[in-house]
Design an enzyme around this catalytic site. Structure first.
Site, PDB file in Angstrom:
ATOM      1  N   SER B  16     -28.365  49.992 -30.455  1.00  0.00           N
ATOM      2  CA  SER B  16     -29.004  50.149 -31.935  1.00  0.00           C
ATOM      3  C   SER B  16     -29.323  51.554 -31.656  1.00  0.00           C
ATOM      4  O   SER B  16     -28.830  52.493 -31.914  1.00  0.00           O
ATOM      5  CB  SER B  16     -30.358  49.658 -32.295  1.00  0.00           C
ATOM      6  OG  SER B  16     -30.165  48.668 -32.338  1.00  0.00           O
ATOM      7  N   ARG B  41     -36.771  56.334 -33.386  1.00  0.00           N
ATOM      8  CA  ARG B  41     -37.344  55.126 -33.401  1.00  0.00           C
ATOM      9  C   ARG B  41     -37.770  54.873 -35.257  1.00  0.00           C
ATOM     10  O   ARG B  41     -37.689  53.182 -35.596  1.00  0.00           O
ATOM     11  CB  ARG B  41     -38.599  54.910 -32.530  1.00  0.00           C
ATOM     12  CG  ARG B  41     -39.254  53.280 -32.089  1.00  0.00           C
ATOM     13  CD  ARG B  41     -39.720  53.059 -31.271  1.00  0.00           C
ATOM     14  NE  ARG B  41     -39.319  52.905 -30.338  1.00  0.00           N
ATOM     15  CZ  ARG B  41     -38.376  51.777 -29.745  1.00  0.00           C
ATOM     16  NH1 ARG B  41     -38.700  50.841 -30.411  1.00  0.00           N
ATOM     17  NH2 ARG B  41     -37.831  51.572 -28.489  1.00  0.00           N
ATOM     18  N   HIS B  44     -34.359  53.859 -36.083  1.00  0.00           N
ATOM     19  CA  HIS B  44     -34.270  52.682 -35.664  1.00  0.00           C
ATOM     20  C   HIS B  44     -35.162  51.364 -36.395  1.00  0.00           C
ATOM     21  O   HIS B  44     -35.035  50.304 -37.188  1.00  0.00           O
ATOM     22  CB  HIS B  44     -34.574  52.600 -34.647  1.00  0.00           C
ATOM     23  CG  HIS B  44     -34.392  51.180 -33.798  1.00  0.00           C
ATOM     24  ND1 HIS B  44     -35.833  50.146 -33.399  1.00  0.00           N
ATOM     25  CD2 HIS B  44     -33.282  50.608 -33.374  1.00  0.00           C
ATOM     26  CE1 HIS B  44     -35.665  49.206 -33.163  1.00  0.00           C
ATOM     27  NE2 HIS B  44     -34.300  49.815 -32.341  1.00  0.00           N
TER      28      HIS B  44
END
Lengths: 213, 213
Positions: B16, B41, B44
Site C-alpha cells: 500500500s 499514513r 493510507h
C-alpha cells in the site's frame, strides 16, 4: 478568537448538515431520499464529498437495515475503532449488541494455525451468532472476501453488509464481490472508507430510527 | 475471485505504501523527508491524497514528537474511537499511556454545570497529568480552542498538539488558533481530519520509532 463563531454544542451537527446540504446542491448533486441521511453522515464524518458519488445501496437498503435494527439485530465490526464509534446505547434500545472479535486471543491463535487473516476468523465467529447480524466492515478486505465465500458456499448468509474498507490492495475487488451477491448492502465503491465511515453509517441508521420515534 | 490478488497479510501495508509513493510521484508531490511517513499514513488510512497538500508541521515536529514519546509522554485523545486506534502496546514500551476523558461521568457533569463542552473539560483534566502530554484531537474543535486558551493565559502548555478535527463549524478557525502558538504541532489545515487520522498520526510516530530501533 475573531473567527470562532459561538454555536451551541447541540446545534453544531444541525448546522453542519445544513452546510453539507447546501454544498451538495451547489454541486448539483441530488441524493435519493432514502439514502440521504446515511450518505450525508459519511460526508459529515470525513468532510469528503466524494462519498456523494461512490456510496452504493442495494434496493431499499436503508429501510431493510433499519428494520433489522428494530428487530434486534447485532452489529459486528472488523476493528475496535469502529466498535468504539458505534452508538451502542442506541443499538441496545432494540436489543442489539455490537461486537468485534479481531483482538481476541483465540481468533489470533486460530488465524495463525490456519494461515488465514484474523478478519476471516472473526467473520466465521460472527457467523455463529444466533440472530441476524449487520456486518460493518471498515478496514479488512479479507473480511468481505470471507463473507462472500460463506454466502457463495451457502454456509452462511449475513443479514446485511456495510462494506466500506479503505485501502489500496484488494479493497475495490472485495467490494465488487459483495455487489455481486443478493445480500442487502451499503458499499462505498473505490478505495475510500474506513472504521470511521463504518461507524458513521451504523449511527446514521440508529439516529434515523431515534428521530422517527 | 479473478480480481483478488493474493498478498501475504504482512506485505499488504508495504504494498500500500509503495502505491501511495508511486501516485504521489505521478502527481509531482515531494514530501519533506521528515514528514513523509506521517503524511503517507494519513493517506493510507483515508485513501485521500488531499492530506499530502494540507498536512502542516511546525519546525522539526516529527522529531520532537518522537523524542517526547521516547521519553514517556502520554497521549490524550478527544474520542474513544481515536483511543481505540492508537497502538497502546507500542506506546507502553516507552512508559506512555493513552487516555480519553470524554465519556467519563464526572466530565459530563462538570460540563453541564458550567455550560461548556465535554471536550473543554476533558482538556482541563488532561492538563493535570503530571508529565508531558501529546494531544491527539480528531473530533472537537472546542478541544483545540480550550488548549489555545490555556496556552495563551499561561495556565498550561501542551508538549505537542496533533490537531486534526474534522468538520464544518469552527474546525478551520480552531486549527488556525493552534498554528499561531509556539507549541509544536501537526495540523491538517482545512475541514478534513478525524479520529482515524489522529490515531494514524500517533501510530506513524510509534512505528517510526519501532523501525528505527
Amino acid at each position: 478568537m475573531e473567527n470562532i463563531e459561538y454555536v451551541r454544542p447541540q446545534d453544531i451537527e444541525k448546522r453542519s448538515f445544513a452546510i453539507i446540504s447546501k454544498e451538495l446542491e451547489e454541486k448539483g448533486i441530488v441524493l435519493p431520499k432514502e439514502q440521504e441521511l446515511v450518505t450525508k453522515r459519511a460526508i459529515h464524518t470525513s468532510a469528503d464529498f466524494d462519498y456523494a458519488k461512490t456510496m452504493t445501496y442495494s434496493a431499499h437498503a436503508v429501510g431493510i437495515a433499519k428494520k433489522l435494527i428494530q428487530n434486534g439485530a447485532d452489529i459486528v465490526t472488523d476493528t475496535n475503532m469502529a466498535l468504539a464509534g458505534v452508538n451502542k446505547k442506541e443499538l441496545a434500545k432494540y436489543g442489539g449488541k455490537a461486537h468485534c472479535f479481531m483482538a481476541e486471543e483465540e481468533v489470533a491463535k486460530i488465524a495463525k494455525e490456519r494461515g488465514v487473516t484474523r478478519a476471516a476468523v472473526s467473520m466465521e465467529k460472527a457467523a455463529q451468532i444466533e440472530k441476524p447480524v449487520i456486518f460493518a466492515i471498515g478496514n479488512a478486505p479479507t473480511a468481505l472476501i470471507e463473507l462472500y465465500e460463506m454466502i457463495k458456499s451457502g454456509k452462511y448468509r449475513p443479514a446485511f453488509i456495510i462494506g466500506v474498507p479503505v485501502g489500496f490492495v484488494n479493497v475495490e475487488a472485495a467490494k465488487d464481490l459483495i455487489l455481486k451477491t443478493d445480500v442487502p448492502y451499503i458499499i462505498n465503491r473505490g478505495r475510500k472508507g474506513g472504521s470511521n465511515i463504518a461507524a458513521a453509517i451504523c449511527n446514521a441508521l440508529l439516529y434515523e430510527l431515534r428521530d422517527e420515534n
